[in-house]
Design a protein around this motif. Sequence first.
Motif, PDB file in Angstrom:
ATOM      1  N   ASP A   1     -25.096  -9.602 -34.151  1.00  0.00           N
ATOM      2  CA  ASP A   1     -26.079 -10.671 -33.984  1.00  0.00           C
ATOM      3  C   ASP A   1     -26.988 -10.395 -32.782  1.00  0.00           C
TER       4      ASP A   1
ATOM      5  N   ASP B   1     -19.479  -6.492 -26.601  1.00  0.00           N
ATOM      6  CA  ASP B   1     -18.637  -7.647 -26.901  1.00  0.00           C
ATOM      7  C   ASP B   1     -17.558  -7.696 -25.833  1.00  0.00           C
TER       8      ASP B   1
ATOM      9  N   LYS C   1     -26.247 -20.727 -33.784  1.00  0.00           N
ATOM     10  CA  LYS C   1     -24.972 -20.121 -34.171  1.00  0.00           C
ATOM     11  C   LYS C   1     -23.844 -20.624 -33.283  1.00  0.00           C
ATOM     12  N   ASP C   2     -22.687 -20.887 -33.905  1.00  0.00           N
ATOM     13  CA  ASP C   2     -21.503 -21.272 -33.133  1.00  0.00           C
ATOM     14  C   ASP C   2     -20.760 -20.045 -32.614  1.00  0.00           C
ATOM     15  N   GLN C   3     -20.799 -18.970 -33.391  1.00  0.00           N
ATOM     16  CA  GLN C   3     -20.150 -17.719 -32.997  1.00  0.00           C
ATOM     17  C   GLN C   3     -21.185 -16.600 -33.021  1.00  0.00           C
ATOM     18  N   ILE C   4     -21.192 -15.794 -31.979  1.00  0.00           N
ATOM     19  CA  ILE C   4     -22.148 -14.697 -31.860  1.00  0.00           C
ATOM     20  C   ILE C   4     -21.396 -13.373 -31.867  1.00  0.00           C
ATOM     21  N   THR C   5     -21.813 -12.468 -32.721  1.00  0.00           N
ATOM     22  CA  THR C   5     -21.205 -11.138 -32.769  1.00  0.00           C
ATOM     23  C   THR C   5     -22.118 -10.126 -32.066  1.00  0.00           C
TER      24      THR C   5
ATOM     25  N   ASN D   1     -14.927  -9.185 -25.732  1.00  0.00           N
ATOM     26  CA  ASN D   1     -13.571  -9.152 -26.280  1.00  0.00           C
ATOM     27  C   ASN D   1     -13.095  -7.710 -26.513  1.00  0.00           C
TER      28      ASN D   1
END
Length: 322
Positions: free
Chosen positions: A73, A269, A66-70, A271
Amino acid sequence: MTFLFTQLYGLNHIPFNELPKTVNPKEGFISTANNKVISDDYPYHISHNWAQPYRQMRIQEVLKSKDQITAKDMQDLQMDKVNLQAKEFVPIFLKHVGGIKNKIEKEALVSLQNWNFIDDKDSAAPLIFNMWMRNIPEILFNKEISKEMLGKFGGQKQAVDELIRHAAEGKPGPWISEYGGLEKVLQDSLKLTVLEIEKKQGDNVKKWEWGKYHQLYFAHPLSSVKPLNYLFNSDGKIPVGGSSVTVQAAANKEDGTVDHGASWRFVIDTNDMNTGYHIVGPGQSGHIKSEWYHDQLKAWTEGTYHATKLNTKKGNKLVLSP
């Protein structure tokens, strides 16, 4: 990031600058799962007893895909039940077992042949594979090594993995050679496995389930005292997926009782540092009358996370007055 390990054998000490470490890895992430974190030529003794590498391999596999992980995920990854040990060894077993005539043993092999390598609690294949892997060292070692000594064999699982790999490559070591070869080891351990499962779950392979054997039990200390066992842990055991080699760690005792895993699962996260996602098994209170005594038990087995927030306005107001 630096991994700090120090073991004292006499006055042995690892200088700080020579501790195992990794800095800004090219993958863009750091992951471990009790696996070996040093190279074979590392000059200091840390341990010879590392976890098998399959959990770490699966974590790496998922994160690299995966390029982006949430946050979701990561929750899914913590509950991941893919068994990479089975993915490696089931094809070897099916290729080398040979000469099976017993009807139930044949059906067990078909179940493995059709398996997606997920340790699902409702499936027969993870039961067959995990118990088969457990019985291979029973076949190889029990006549030669006492049970007491085997209990001190910390790297037994890794050793068996290597014995099977080498034998499949045509280089069997003395343990497998002296027993009669890989085919005989697999035949006898499969027979033992099927007889064991048949005794517990009947002769219908389609009705066999990993979760009927592999069950979670959080034992309250007072539950060992009769008749308090009827009060504490009154819900008994709960079927659960995963195994000792899946990211959702769920190692079990010989009777199938799951006694090892993550007591607390947590994802945040970065962010949004205000919100974190948790599961604490079986709950946050050891008091039988508390509503939080085992309110997360089902959530722990199913991977249902709950969010906690730092900026919530709810709660009680405490006023201190003279």
